[in-house]
Design a protein around this motif. Structure first.
Motif, PDB file in Angstrom:
ATOM      1  N   MET A   1       0.839  -1.171   0.000  1.00 35.14           N
ATOM      2  CA  MET A   1       0.000   0.000   0.000  1.00 35.14           C
ATOM      3  C   MET A   1       0.890   1.241   0.000  1.00 35.14           C
ATOM      4  N   HIS A   2       0.398   2.261  -0.570  1.00 36.72           N
ATOM      5  CA  HIS A   2       1.148   3.500  -0.707  1.00 36.72           C
ATOM      6  C   HIS A   2       1.396   4.143   0.651  1.00 36.72           C
ATOM      7  N   ASP A   3       2.544   4.807   0.781  1.00 43.14           N
ATOM      8  CA  ASP A   3       2.901   5.451   2.053  1.00 43.14           C
ATOM      9  C   ASP A   3       1.859   6.466   2.498  1.00 43.14           C
ATOM     10  N   GLY A   4       1.309   7.218   1.548  1.00 45.73           N
ATOM     11  CA  GLY A   4       0.315   8.228   1.906  1.00 45.73           C
ATOM     12  C   GLY A   4      -0.895   7.623   2.578  1.00 45.73           C
ATOM     13  N   GLU A  48      -7.404   8.300  -1.597  1.00 45.61           N
ATOM     14  CA  GLU A  48      -6.037   7.862  -1.895  1.00 45.61           C
ATOM     15  C   GLU A  48      -6.026   6.433  -2.435  1.00 45.61           C
ATOM     16  N   ILE A  49      -6.792   5.559  -1.821  1.00 45.72           N
ATOM     17  CA  ILE A  49      -6.833   4.165  -2.277  1.00 45.72           C
ATOM     18  C   ILE A  49      -7.434   4.092  -3.680  1.00 45.72           C
ATOM     19  N   LYS A  50      -8.482   4.853  -3.928  1.00 42.13           N
ATOM     20  CA  LYS A  50      -9.068   4.875  -5.273  1.00 42.13           C
ATOM     21  C   LYS A  50      -8.050   5.377  -6.297  1.00 42.13           C
ATOM     22  N   ARG A  51      -7.285   6.402  -5.918  1.00 46.56           N
ATOM     23  CA  ARG A  51      -6.263   6.940  -6.822  1.00 46.56           C
ATOM     24  C   ARG A  51      -5.206   5.886  -7.111  1.00 46.56           C
ATOM     25  N   ILE A  52      -4.778   5.170  -6.084  1.00 47.73           N
ATOM     26  CA  ILE A  52      -3.762   4.129  -6.248  1.00 47.73           C
ATOM     27  C   ILE A  52      -4.281   3.033  -7.171  1.00 47.73           C
ATOM     28  N   ILE A  53      -5.503   2.592  -6.930  1.00 52.56           N
ATOM     29  CA  ILE A  53      -6.081   1.532  -7.748  1.00 52.56           C
ATOM     30  C   ILE A  53      -6.198   1.975  -9.200  1.00 52.56           C
ATOM     31  N   ARG A  57      -1.651  -0.327 -13.314  1.00 51.85           N
ATOM     32  CA  ARG A  57      -1.803  -0.873 -14.660  1.00 51.85           C
ATOM     33  C   ARG A  57      -0.500  -1.544 -15.018  1.00 51.85           C
ATOM     34  N   PRO A  58      -0.521  -2.871 -15.073  1.00 49.62           N
ATOM     35  CA  PRO A  58       0.717  -3.580 -15.388  1.00 49.62           C
ATOM     36  C   PRO A  58       1.230  -3.215 -16.788  1.00 49.62           C
TER      37      PRO A  58
END
Length: 70
Positions: A1-4, A48-53, A57-58
């Motif tokens: 998970m992202h640090d933010g 933030e989680i929505k932004r990360i998701i 994109r592989p």
């Protein structure tokens, strides 16, 4: 998970702890304010989680010629 996101979750946990301490001290007026801050932080976590998701994109998909969905 992202640090933010991790930092936001930790901040929410600290606010919950503060609210619990205020409840134990009978300082009910400040409990509501602490819980409002928790709610705001959790909204930030959600964003933030929505932004990360969204940004996951592989690169393999591009190599296979599969375009990104817009």
């Amino acid at each position: 998970m992202h640090d933010g996101a991790n930092q936001l979750i930790f901040g929410a946990l600290l606010e919950v702890k503060a609210a619990q301490e205020r409840l134990a001290q009978g300082n009910n007026e400040r409990v509501g304010a602490a819980l409002d801050r928790v709610r705001a932080v959790l909204r930030e976590v959600d964003g933030e989680i929505k932004r990360i998701i969204y940004h996951l994109r592989p690169p393999t998909l591009d190599a296979l010629g599969l375009p990104a969905e817009n």
